[in-house]
Design a protein around this motif. Sequence first.
Motif, PDB file in Angstrom:
ATOM      1  N   HIS A   1       2.756   4.468 -12.468  1.00 45.80           N
ATOM      2  CA  HIS A   1       3.094   3.054 -12.303  1.00 45.80           C
ATOM      3  C   HIS A   1       3.733   2.840 -10.933  1.00 45.80           C
ATOM      4  CE1 HIS A   1       6.944   4.849 -13.314  1.00 45.80           C
ATOM      5  NE2 HIS A   1       7.502   3.818 -12.717  1.00 45.80           N
ATOM      6  N   ILE A   2       3.784   1.577 -10.528  1.00 46.58           N
ATOM      7  CA  ILE A   2       4.500   1.201  -9.306  1.00 46.58           C
ATOM      8  C   ILE A   2       5.650   0.305  -9.746  1.00 46.58           C
ATOM      9  CG2 ILE A   2       4.390  -0.022  -7.096  1.00 46.58           C
ATOM     10  CD1 ILE A   2       1.360   0.646  -7.073  1.00 46.58           C
ATOM     11  N   GLY A   3       6.861   0.796  -9.528  1.00 42.26           N
ATOM     12  CA  GLY A   3       8.056   0.056  -9.903  1.00 42.26           C
ATOM     13  C   GLY A   3       8.776  -0.487  -8.684  1.00 42.26           C
ATOM     14  N   THR A   4       9.891  -1.122  -8.911  1.00 40.75           N
ATOM     15  CA  THR A   4      10.651  -1.696  -7.795  1.00 40.75           C
ATOM     16  C   THR A   4      11.159  -0.606  -6.861  1.00 40.75           C
ATOM     17  OG1 THR A   4      12.726  -1.752  -9.057  1.00 40.75           O
ATOM     18  CG2 THR A   4      11.318  -3.723  -9.145  1.00 40.75           C
ATOM     19  N   GLU A   5      11.409   0.588  -7.401  1.00 42.31           N
ATOM     20  CA  GLU A   5      11.839   1.691  -6.546  1.00 42.31           C
ATOM     21  C   GLU A   5      10.742   2.087  -5.558  1.00 42.31           C
ATOM     22  OE1 GLU A   5      10.414   3.660 -10.442  1.00 42.31           O
ATOM     23  OE2 GLU A   5      11.360   1.788  -9.824  1.00 42.31           O
ATOM     24  N   HIS A   6       9.485   2.004  -5.997  1.00 39.09           N
ATOM     25  CA  HIS A   6       8.358   2.340  -5.117  1.00 39.09           C
ATOM     26  C   HIS A   6       8.173   1.257  -4.047  1.00 39.09           C
ATOM     27  CE1 HIS A   6       7.419   4.332  -9.041  1.00 39.09           C
ATOM     28  NE2 HIS A   6       7.462   5.364  -8.219  1.00 39.09           N
ATOM     29  N   LEU A   7       8.397   0.001  -4.439  1.00 36.43           N
ATOM     30  CA  LEU A   7       8.326  -1.081  -3.451  1.00 36.43           C
ATOM     31  C   LEU A   7       9.379  -0.872  -2.364  1.00 36.43           C
ATOM     32  CD1 LEU A   7       7.795  -4.176  -5.789  1.00 36.43           C
ATOM     33  CD2 LEU A   7       6.111  -3.139  -4.252  1.00 36.43           C
ATOM     34  N   LEU A   8      10.583  -0.506  -2.771  1.00 37.33           N
ATOM     35  CA  LEU A   8      11.649  -0.257  -1.798  1.00 37.33           C
ATOM     36  C   LEU A   8      11.325   0.963  -0.943  1.00 37.33           C
ATOM     37  CD1 LEU A   8      14.348  -0.908  -0.539  1.00 37.33           C
ATOM     38  CD2 LEU A   8      15.467   0.214  -2.491  1.00 37.33           C
ATOM     39  N   LEU A   9      10.801   2.011  -1.562  1.00 34.21           N
ATOM     40  CA  LEU A   9      10.406   3.192  -0.785  1.00 34.21           C
ATOM     41  C   LEU A   9       9.294   2.852   0.211  1.00 34.21           C
ATOM     42  CD1 LEU A   9      10.491   5.936  -3.566  1.00 34.21           C
ATOM     43  CD2 LEU A   9      11.913   5.867  -1.498  1.00 34.21           C
ATOM     44  N   GLY A  10       8.359   1.997  -0.196  1.00 33.70           N
ATOM     45  CA  GLY A  10       7.308   1.556   0.728  1.00 33.70           C
ATOM     46  C   GLY A  10       7.882   0.788   1.902  1.00 33.70           C
ATOM     47  N   LEU A  11       8.882  -0.032   1.622  1.00 32.51           N
ATOM     48  CA  LEU A  11       9.530  -0.820   2.674  1.00 32.51           C
ATOM     49  C   LEU A  11      10.211   0.086   3.699  1.00 32.51           C
ATOM     50  CD1 LEU A  11      10.199  -3.847   3.386  1.00 32.51           C
ATOM     51  CD2 LEU A  11      12.339  -3.477   2.208  1.00 32.51           C
ATOM     52  N   VAL A  12      10.928   1.080   3.223  1.00 36.92           N
ATOM     53  CA  VAL A  12      11.617   1.960   4.178  1.00 36.92           C
ATOM     54  C   VAL A  12      10.671   2.979   4.800  1.00 36.92           C
ATOM     55  CG1 VAL A  12      13.883   1.620   3.131  1.00 36.92           C
ATOM     56  CG2 VAL A  12      12.519   3.592   2.451  1.00 36.92           C
ATOM     57  N   ARG A  13       9.605   3.333   4.090  1.00 37.89           N
ATOM     58  CA  ARG A  13       8.623   4.266   4.672  1.00 37.89           C
ATOM     59  C   ARG A  13       7.922   3.621   5.856  1.00 37.89           C
ATOM     60  NH1 ARG A  13       3.799   7.479   1.484  1.00 37.89           N
ATOM     61  NH2 ARG A  13       2.836   8.396   3.329  1.00 37.89           N
ATOM     62  N   ASP A  14       7.626   2.327   5.728  1.00 41.15           N
ATOM     63  CA  ASP A  14       7.019   1.607   6.856  1.00 41.15           C
ATOM     64  C   ASP A  14       7.972   1.626   8.042  1.00 41.15           C
ATOM     65  OD1 ASP A  14       5.216  -0.169   8.298  1.00 41.15           O
ATOM     66  OD2 ASP A  14       6.690  -1.720   7.859  1.00 41.15           O
ATOM     67  N   GLY A  15       9.240   1.332   7.776  1.00 41.78           N
ATOM     68  CA  GLY A  15      10.272   1.446   8.798  1.00 41.78           C
ATOM     69  C   GLY A  15      10.284   0.386   9.874  1.00 41.78           C
TER      70      GLY A  15
ATOM     71  N   GLU B   1       0.834  -1.203   0.000  1.00 44.61           N
ATOM     72  CA  GLU B   1       0.000   0.000   0.000  1.00 44.61           C
ATOM     73  C   GLU B   1       0.873   1.259   0.000  1.00 44.61           C
ATOM     74  OE1 GLU B   1      -2.623   2.477   3.168  1.00 44.61           O
ATOM     75  OE2 GLU B   1      -2.974   0.300   3.149  1.00 44.61           O
ATOM     76  N   LEU B   2       1.914   1.253   0.814  1.00 42.58           N
ATOM     77  CA  LEU B   2       2.811   2.408   0.873  1.00 42.58           C
ATOM     78  C   LEU B   2       3.558   2.613  -0.442  1.00 42.58           C
ATOM     79  CD1 LEU B   2       4.202   2.052   4.506  1.00 42.58           C
ATOM     80  CD2 LEU B   2       2.585   3.771   3.654  1.00 42.58           C
ATOM     81  N   SER B   3       3.789   1.533  -1.181  1.00 40.21           N
ATOM     82  CA  SER B   3       4.457   1.678  -2.478  1.00 40.21           C
ATOM     83  C   SER B   3       3.563   2.463  -3.438  1.00 40.21           C
ATOM     84  CB  SER B   3       4.848   0.326  -3.066  1.00 40.21           C
ATOM     85  OG  SER B   3       3.718  -0.423  -3.444  1.00 40.21           O
ATOM     86  N   LEU B   4       2.259   2.235  -3.362  1.00 42.78           N
ATOM     87  CA  LEU B   4       1.314   3.017  -4.161  1.00 42.78           C
ATOM     88  C   LEU B   4       1.371   4.485  -3.742  1.00 42.78           C
ATOM     89  CD1 LEU B   4      -1.049   3.460  -6.115  1.00 42.78           C
ATOM     90  CD2 LEU B   4      -2.583   2.759  -4.255  1.00 42.78           C
ATOM     91  N   ARG B   5       1.388   4.743  -2.457  1.00 47.30           N
ATOM     92  CA  ARG B   5       1.467   6.128  -1.967  1.00 47.30           C
ATOM     93  C   ARG B   5       2.764   6.805  -2.412  1.00 47.30           C
ATOM     94  NH1 ARG B   5      -1.709   6.677   3.639  1.00 47.30           N
ATOM     95  NH2 ARG B   5      -3.214   5.014   3.256  1.00 47.30           N
ATOM     96  N   GLU B   6       3.850   6.036  -2.416  1.00 47.08           N
ATOM     97  CA  GLU B   6       5.132   6.590  -2.872  1.00 47.08           C
ATOM     98  C   GLU B   6       5.074   6.926  -4.365  1.00 47.08           C
ATOM     99  OE1 GLU B   6       7.889   7.585  -1.293  1.00 47.08           O
ATOM    100  OE2 GLU B   6       7.023   7.076   0.644  1.00 47.08           O
ATOM    101  N   ALA B   7       4.449   6.069  -5.140  1.00 43.86           N
ATOM    102  CA  ALA B   7       4.312   6.351  -6.576  1.00 43.86           C
ATOM    103  C   ALA B   7       3.487   7.619  -6.784  1.00 43.86           C
ATOM    104  CB  ALA B   7       3.664   5.167  -7.283  1.00 43.86           C
ATOM    105  N   LEU B   8       2.402   7.756  -6.035  1.00 41.52           N
ATOM    106  CA  LEU B   8       1.569   8.955  -6.149  1.00 41.52           C
ATOM    107  C   LEU B   8       2.345  10.198  -5.708  1.00 41.52           C
ATOM    108  CD1 LEU B   8      -1.817   7.536  -4.803  1.00 41.52           C
ATOM    109  CD2 LEU B   8      -1.209   8.039  -7.191  1.00 41.52           C
ATOM    110  N   ARG B   9       3.112  10.065  -4.639  1.00 43.14           N
ATOM    111  CA  ARG B   9       3.912  11.193  -4.140  1.00 43.14           C
ATOM    112  C   ARG B   9       4.897  11.666  -5.207  1.00 43.14           C
ATOM    113  NH1 ARG B   9       8.919  11.905  -2.021  1.00 43.14           N
ATOM    114  NH2 ARG B   9       9.416   9.700  -2.024  1.00 43.14           N
ATOM    115  N   LEU B  10       5.451  10.715  -5.948  1.00 45.08           N
ATOM    116  CA  LEU B  10       6.407  11.048  -6.998  1.00 45.08           C
ATOM    117  C   LEU B  10       5.722  11.375  -8.333  1.00 45.08           C
ATOM    118  CD1 LEU B  10       9.102   8.349  -6.185  1.00 45.08           C
ATOM    119  CD2 LEU B  10       9.287  10.823  -5.823  1.00 45.08           C
ATOM    120  N   LYS B  11       4.378  11.374  -8.308  1.00 43.40           N
ATOM    121  CA  LYS B  11       3.568  11.670  -9.496  1.00 43.40           C
ATOM    122  C   LYS B  11       3.822  10.676 -10.631  1.00 43.40           C
ATOM    123  CE  LYS B  11       3.092  16.622  -8.486  1.00 43.40           C
ATOM    124  NZ  LYS B  11       3.079  16.485  -7.091  1.00 43.40           N
ATOM    125  N   ASN B  12       4.001   9.405 -10.244  1.00 34.97           N
ATOM    126  CA  ASN B  12       4.160   8.324 -11.213  1.00 34.97           C
ATOM    127  C   ASN B  12       2.842   7.575 -11.349  1.00 34.97           C
ATOM    128  OD1 ASN B  12       7.382   7.706  -9.806  1.00 34.97           O
ATOM    129  ND2 ASN B  12       6.972   8.788 -11.691  1.00 34.97           N
TER     130      ASN B  12
END
Length: 183
Positions: free
Chosen positions: A137-151, A124-135
Motif C-alpha cells: 500500500h501507499i500510506g501518508t508515510e510514503h507520501l512524506l518519504l516521496g516528498l523528502v526523497r525528491d528533495g 511516483e516516488l511515494s510508490l517507489r518508497e512503498a516498494l523499497r519498504l516492501k509495502n
Amino acid sequence: MFERFTDKARRVTVLAQEEARRLRHGHIGTEHLLLALLRQGDGVGAQVLTGLGLTHERADEAVGRTPRAGDLDAEALETIGIDLDAIREKVEAAFGPGALDRPRDRKAPRGHIPFTPGAKKVLELSLREALRLKNKHIGTEHLLLGLVRDGTGPGMRVITQAGLTADDVRREIARHLGRPDRH
C-alpha cells in the motif's frame, strides 16, 4: 497507482486540492501535498511532521512566504536598475492607489486543478518508497518519504525552513514504523 493508496493517503490528495483552492493557486504542488499531509492529521506523515515541530499553521505561513516567479522577476529587474516600487508610485499617482493590485474578489480555481510535474514526481516516488519498504500500500508515510526523497520544490523548502532535514524525516518515520532507517 491511486488504487494502492490507503484511505488516508487518498484523503491527502483531496486535501491538497482543497489547499490549492484555499490559496487560490491554479495548480497542486508539493507545498499543497505538505499542507494536506499536516491537515489530514492522524496519518503517520502528519504525526511525524508534528512530532518534529512542523504544524499546519507554521507550514501555511511558510508557504505564504515562499518566493513566487513574480518575486524572483522583481529581484532580477532590480539587478538591472528597474525599481518596481518607484514604478508603482508613479502608476498609483496617475491611476489611484492599488491600481496594480489584483482584484481582491478573485475566486478560487474551479474544476480540475492539475498536479505540477514536481507533485507528480513526489507521487511516483511515494510508490517507489512503498516498494523499497516492501509495502503493498501507499500510506501518508510514503507520501512524506516521496516528498523528502525528491528533495526539491516548495514543499521541501518549507520543511528545511522549519530546520528539518530529509534525514530527520526519514529517521522519524523509521522510528515511528519500528524499522531501521535504510535509505
